[in-house]
Write a protein that holds these residues in place. Structure first.
Motif, mmCIF file in Angstrom:
data_model
loop_
_atom_site.group_PDB
_atom_site.id
_atom_site.type_symbol
_atom_site.label_atom_id
_atom_site.label_comp_id
_atom_site.label_asym_id
_atom_site.label_seq_id
_atom_site.Cartn_x
_atom_site.Cartn_y
_atom_site.Cartn_z
ATOM 1 N N ILE A 3 0.866 -1.181 0.000
ATOM 2 C CA ILE A 3 0.000 0.000 0.000
ATOM 3 C C ILE A 3 0.902 1.229 0.000
ATOM 4 O O ILE A 3 1.867 1.300 0.768
ATOM 5 C CB ILE A 3 -0.911 0.009 1.237
ATOM 6 N N TYR A 5 0.877 5.344 0.384
ATOM 7 C CA TYR A 5 0.120 6.525 0.786
ATOM 8 C C TYR A 5 0.853 7.779 0.297
ATOM 9 O O TYR A 5 2.053 7.939 0.538
ATOM 10 C CB TYR A 5 -0.024 6.589 2.303
ATOM 11 N N CYS A 7 1.242 11.519 1.007
ATOM 12 C CA CYS A 7 0.996 12.342 2.191
ATOM 13 C C CYS A 7 1.390 13.792 1.927
ATOM 14 O O CYS A 7 2.471 14.056 1.391
ATOM 15 C CB CYS A 7 1.795 11.812 3.378
ATOM 16 N N PRO A 141 -2.215 -2.040 6.006
ATOM 17 C CA PRO A 141 -2.770 -0.699 6.257
ATOM 18 C C PRO A 141 -2.231 -0.091 7.553
ATOM 19 O O PRO A 141 -2.075 -0.780 8.561
ATOM 20 C CB PRO A 141 -4.279 -0.954 6.354
ATOM 21 N N LYS A 143 -2.690 3.530 10.044
ATOM 22 C CA LYS A 143 -3.468 4.740 10.310
ATOM 23 C C LYS A 143 -2.514 5.813 10.809
ATOM 24 O O LYS A 143 -1.921 5.675 11.881
ATOM 25 C CB LYS A 143 -4.566 4.463 11.339
ATOM 26 N N VAL A 161 -3.679 12.442 4.056
ATOM 27 C CA VAL A 161 -3.214 11.161 3.517
ATOM 28 C C VAL A 161 -4.189 10.667 2.453
ATOM 29 O O VAL A 161 -5.402 10.645 2.668
ATOM 30 C CB VAL A 161 -3.087 10.104 4.634
ATOM 31 N N GLN A 162 -3.647 10.279 1.299
ATOM 32 C CA GLN A 162 -4.437 9.690 0.224
ATOM 33 C C GLN A 162 -3.753 8.410 -0.242
ATOM 34 O O GLN A 162 -2.542 8.391 -0.466
ATOM 35 C CB GLN A 162 -4.574 10.659 -0.950
ATOM 36 N N GLU A 163 -4.534 7.367 -0.394
ATOM 37 C CA GLU A 163 -3.972 6.099 -0.846
ATOM 38 C C GLU A 163 -3.884 6.084 -2.371
ATOM 39 O O GLU A 163 -4.839 6.428 -3.068
ATOM 40 C CB GLU A 163 -4.834 4.937 -0.359
ATOM 41 N N ASN A 165 -3.765 4.616 -6.100
ATOM 42 C CA ASN A 165 -4.474 3.538 -6.794
ATOM 43 C C ASN A 165 -3.674 3.084 -8.012
ATOM 44 O O ASN A 165 -2.755 3.754 -8.466
ATOM 45 C CB ASN A 165 -5.862 4.013 -7.239
#
Length: 239
Positions: A3, A5, A7, A141, A143, A161-163, A165
């Motif tokens: 994953i 992120y 930021c 994941p 947080k 924060v954006q994940e 894609n």
């Protein structure tokens, strides 16, 4: 596939740390080291992320000595598959502050000091509302906090924060414009060219070109820009 992120940090206070000292000027570079971000994000010695360290090197409540223990503190992040890149400034402004230490005693006997403590100087700081950007790569994941504190003055900053894609693992020649820690990159990738950002504790590199390396291709969530982030990065401390 990990994953990733994306930021963004927005400063709510002026940010200061002495990247370099030029006479009486103490300058803050518009780059935040990835070691500093790990501590600021609360990833070090944290039960939530399973990154606790042995009591001898404990960081959470008390530090018996002012000696960095990056290897002891950051190795658990490798074990949990968490990696943070340095942050670059998306937009920023600098401000200059003059400071002076004064003695209010009526009578002062001028004795030669035993320590090299500056009595006055100027600090070049990063102004509030400046924005930075970095990436967090994790195997599971995580947080991250909404607010963090950074720098010598523990300046307040907001974290968005954006994940990412559509992440694809590819191999080939590629370039990456963001700053990276050379210790974490150069021993697993063949770096052809780069620019150096001199700062302690480890100088960073940016505008990197890599020959036939593995990378994660992702789309930036804000700009839709295609980014190629080097794969398999870990915190390394020895050649």
């Amino acid at each position: 596939m990990p994953i990733i992120y994306c930021c963004q940090l927005e400063l709510h206070d002026s940010l200061y740390y002495a990247t370099r000292e030029i006479g009486r000027l103490y300058e803050t570079e518009a780059v935040i080291h990835n070691y500093a971000l790990c501590y600021a994000l609360g990833l070090v010695d944290n039960e939530v992320y399973s990154t606790t360290v042995v009591e001898e090197h404990s960081y959470r409540y008390f530090c018996p000595e002012q000696v960095p223990k990056y290897e002891e503190h950051l190795t658990p992040l490798n074990q949990q598959g968490i990696y943070v890149t340095p942050a670059r400034a998306v937009n920023h402004t600098a401000i200059l502050n003059t400071w002076k230490y004064a003695n209010n005693n009526y009578h002062v006997e001028m004795e030669k000091t035993q320590r090299n403590i500056p009595s006055f100087g100027r600090a070049k700081e990063i102004a509030p509302e400046s924005q930075f950007e970095f990436f967090v790569i994790s195997q599971k994941p995580v947080k991250l906090p909404k607010w963090i504190r950074l720098g010598k003055w523990m300046s307040k900053a907001e974290l968005i924060v954006q994940e990412a894609n559509r992440i694809n693992l590819k191999t080939g020649d590629f370039s990456f414009p963001y700053p990276l820690n050379p210790l974490d990159v150069m021993f697993i990738h063949q770096v052809v060219s780069y620019d150096v950002v001199n700062m302690p504790p480890v100088s960073l590199i940016q505008n990197i070109s890599i020959y036939q390396g593995q990378y994660y291709e992702l789309e930036h969530p804000n700009t839709s820009e295609k980014l190629r982030l080097p794969a398999n990065m870990q915190y390394r401390f020895k050649a």
